[in-house]
Design a protein around this motif. Structure first.
Motif, PDB file in Angstrom:
ATOM      1  N   PRO A  65      78.852  28.808  -0.604  1.00 14.39           N
ATOM      2  CA  PRO A  65      78.839  28.751   0.670  1.00 14.39           C
ATOM      3  C   PRO A  65      78.426  27.422   1.183  1.00 14.39           C
ATOM      4  N   ALA A  66      79.092  27.088   2.251  1.00  9.86           N
ATOM      5  CA  ALA A  66      78.477  25.656   3.000  1.00  9.86           C
ATOM      6  C   ALA A  66      77.310  26.169   3.881  1.00  9.86           C
ATOM      7  N   PRO A  67      76.134  25.250   3.673  1.00 10.31           N
ATOM      8  CA  PRO A  67      75.217  25.585   4.532  1.00 10.31           C
ATOM      9  C   PRO A  67      75.325  25.648   5.862  1.00 10.31           C
ATOM     10  N   ALA A  68      74.786  26.516   6.887  1.00 11.18           N
ATOM     11  CA  ALA A  68      75.245  26.879   8.328  1.00 11.18           C
ATOM     12  C   ALA A  68      74.661  25.466   8.812  1.00 11.18           C
ATOM     13  N   ASP A  69      73.484  24.818   8.655  1.00  3.94           N
ATOM     14  CA  ASP A  69      73.090  23.507   9.202  1.00  3.94           C
ATOM     15  C   ASP A  69      73.811  22.180   8.543  1.00  3.94           C
ATOM     16  N   ALA A  70      74.906  22.286   7.689  1.00  4.69           N
ATOM     17  CA  ALA A  70      75.361  21.157   7.372  1.00  4.69           C
ATOM     18  C   ALA A  70      76.090  20.187   8.320  1.00  4.69           C
ATOM     19  N   GLU A  71      75.997  18.905   8.147  1.00  2.00           N
ATOM     20  CA  GLU A  71      76.577  18.177   9.177  1.00  2.00           C
ATOM     21  C   GLU A  71      78.000  17.723   8.726  1.00  2.00           C
ATOM     22  N   PRO A  72      78.933  17.543   9.715  1.00  2.00           N
ATOM     23  CA  PRO A  72      80.222  17.227   9.244  1.00  2.00           C
ATOM     24  C   PRO A  72      80.310  15.837   8.583  1.00  2.00           C
ATOM     25  N   LEU A  73      81.290  15.633   7.753  1.00  2.00           N
ATOM     26  CA  LEU A  73      81.583  14.424   7.146  1.00  2.00           C
ATOM     27  C   LEU A  73      81.842  13.396   8.173  1.00  2.00           C
ATOM     28  N   SER A  74      81.302  12.025   8.094  1.00  2.00           N
ATOM     29  CA  SER A  74      81.555  11.044   8.882  1.00  2.00           C
ATOM     30  C   SER A  74      81.840   9.734   7.993  1.00  2.00           C
ATOM     31  N   ILE A  75      82.409   8.800   8.358  1.00  2.00           N
ATOM     32  CA  ILE A  75      82.679   7.611   7.775  1.00  2.00           C
ATOM     33  C   ILE A  75      81.854   6.640   7.831  1.00  2.00           C
ATOM     34  N   ALA A  76      81.101   6.209   6.676  1.00  2.00           N
ATOM     35  CA  ALA A  76      80.365   5.099   6.833  1.00  2.00           C
ATOM     36  C   ALA A  76      80.444   3.876   7.639  1.00  2.00           C
ATOM     37  N   PRO A  77      79.605   3.209   7.936  1.00  2.99           N
ATOM     38  CA  PRO A  77      79.923   1.939   8.908  1.00  2.99           C
ATOM     39  C   PRO A  77      80.779   0.999   7.949  1.00  2.99           C
ATOM     40  N   SER A  78      81.689   0.242   8.291  1.00  3.46           N
ATOM     41  CA  SER A  78      82.629  -0.529   7.652  1.00  3.46           C
ATOM     42  C   SER A  78      81.810  -1.627   6.977  1.00  3.46           C
ATOM     43  N   ARG A  79      80.690  -2.245   7.577  1.00  6.17           N
ATOM     44  CA  ARG A  79      79.825  -3.059   6.986  1.00  6.17           C
ATOM     45  C   ARG A  79      79.233  -2.644   5.790  1.00  6.17           C
ATOM     46  N   ALA A  80      78.679  -1.620   5.587  1.00  6.25           N
ATOM     47  CA  ALA A  80      78.099  -0.860   4.571  1.00  6.25           C
ATOM     48  C   ALA A  80      79.159  -0.870   3.421  1.00  6.25           C
ATOM     49  N   ILE A  81      80.358  -0.074   3.766  1.00  5.69           N
ATOM     50  CA  ILE A  81      81.438  -0.053   2.672  1.00  5.69           C
ATOM     51  C   ILE A  81      81.979  -1.359   2.295  1.00  5.69           C
ATOM     52  N   VAL A  82      81.927  -2.359   2.723  1.00  6.73           N
ATOM     53  CA  VAL A  82      82.205  -3.636   2.371  1.00  6.73           C
ATOM     54  C   VAL A  82      81.282  -4.261   1.383  1.00  6.73           C
ATOM     55  N   ILE A  83      80.072  -4.088   1.733  1.00  5.64           N
ATOM     56  CA  ILE A  83      78.794  -4.359   1.009  1.00  5.64           C
ATOM     57  C   ILE A  83      78.839  -3.701  -0.509  1.00  5.64           C
ATOM     58  N   ILE A  84      78.945  -2.298  -0.399  1.00  2.28           N
ATOM     59  CA  ILE A  84      78.913  -1.530  -1.566  1.00  2.28           C
ATOM     60  C   ILE A  84      80.161  -1.742  -2.433  1.00  2.28           C
ATOM     61  N   ILE A  85      81.130  -2.178  -1.799  1.00  6.55           N
ATOM     62  CA  ILE A  85      82.316  -2.429  -2.630  1.00  6.55           C
ATOM     63  C   ILE A  85      82.205  -3.896  -3.380  1.00  6.55           C
ATOM     64  N   ALA A  86      81.529  -4.793  -2.732  1.00  7.83           N
ATOM     65  CA  ALA A  86      81.240  -6.013  -3.020  1.00  7.83           C
ATOM     66  C   ALA A  86      80.143  -6.238  -4.157  1.00  7.83           C
ATOM     67  N   CYS A  87      78.990  -5.276  -4.186  1.00  8.27           N
ATOM     68  CA  CYS A  87      78.188  -5.259  -5.209  1.00  8.27           C
ATOM     69  C   CYS A  87      78.551  -5.452  -6.543  1.00  8.27           C
ATOM     70  N   PRO A  88      79.538  -4.438  -7.178  1.00  2.89           N
ATOM     71  CA  PRO A  88      79.869  -4.858  -8.641  1.00  2.89           C
ATOM     72  C   PRO A  88      80.511  -6.112  -8.869  1.00  2.89           C
ATOM     73  N   MET A  89      81.092  -6.671  -7.865  1.00  2.00           N
ATOM     74  CA  MET A  89      81.713  -7.993  -7.853  1.00  2.00           C
ATOM     75  C   MET A  89      80.843  -9.139  -8.052  1.00  2.00           C
ATOM     76  N   ILE A  90      79.756  -9.120  -7.311  1.00  2.00           N
ATOM     77  CA  ILE A  90      78.567  -9.833  -7.228  1.00  2.00           C
ATOM     78  C   ILE A  90      77.929  -9.759  -8.748  1.00  2.00           C
ATOM     79  N   PHE A  91      77.873  -8.561  -9.300  1.00  2.00           N
ATOM     80  CA  PHE A  91      77.196  -8.554 -10.555  1.00  2.00           C
ATOM     81  C   PHE A  91      78.167  -9.185 -11.559  1.00  2.00           C
TER      82      PHE A  91
END
Length: 155
Positions: A65-91
């Motif tokens: 069962p879902a916890p009663a105090d769970a926060e709804p899903l939200s989208i990460a900031p676009s800056r964070a998404i771009v950075i995380i996607i870029a990291c494997p490419m940087i490597f």
């Protein structure tokens, strides 16, 4: 069920389905590789086991069962998404010219920039510690042929 609980339940269902899809895709990608046996593990053995564990965890997530105090899903900031996607490419781009040590350091340091709460000191400590850990595991313990220093330093 209140509107808040319905939204939370949808988040849990979405998460479980995403994990199952990830496990199935991971298992399917390995179908052309040799799994081997427990005595003589093939290159696909460990990833297949991880996919099975991921699928089992996904089923647990789906049916708990879902916890009663769970926060709804939200989208990460676009800056964070771009950075995380870029990291494997940087490597990938840094491993040959700079070697394992600096490629890991750069990719971990840049990934720390995705967080709004990580300080410069924390990013430097995490990057250094993880780089040293990777060198210890991959270079010394597993004797992989990944050079510690790339062509920029060795010529």
């Amino acid at each position: 069920m209140s509107a808040g609980n319905g939204a939370r339940r949808k988040n849990v269902i979405f998460s479980g389905i995403f994990l199952i899809i990830s496990a199935v895709m991971g298992g399917y990608a390995l179908t052309t590789m040799n799994i081997g046996t427990l005595d003589r593990m093939g290159p696909a053995f460990f990833p297949v086991v991880l996919s099975a564990i991921l699928a089992a965890l996904a089923l647990i997530v789906l049916f708990l069962p879902a916890p009663a105090d769970a926060e709804p899903l939200s989208i990460a900031p676009s800056r964070a998404i771009v950075i995380i996607i870029a990291c494997p490419m940087i490597f990938g781009f840094a491993i040959e010219p700079f070697g394992l040590l600096i490629a890991v350091f750069l990719s971990i340091f840049v990934s720390c920039l995705a967080s709004q709460v990580t300080t410069l000191r924390q990013a430097l400590l995490l990057s250094t510690a993880f780089s040293l850990f990777c060198v210890l595991v991959f270079h010394y313990l597993l004797s992989m042929t990944i050079p510690l220093w790339g062509s920029v330093f060795t010529g």
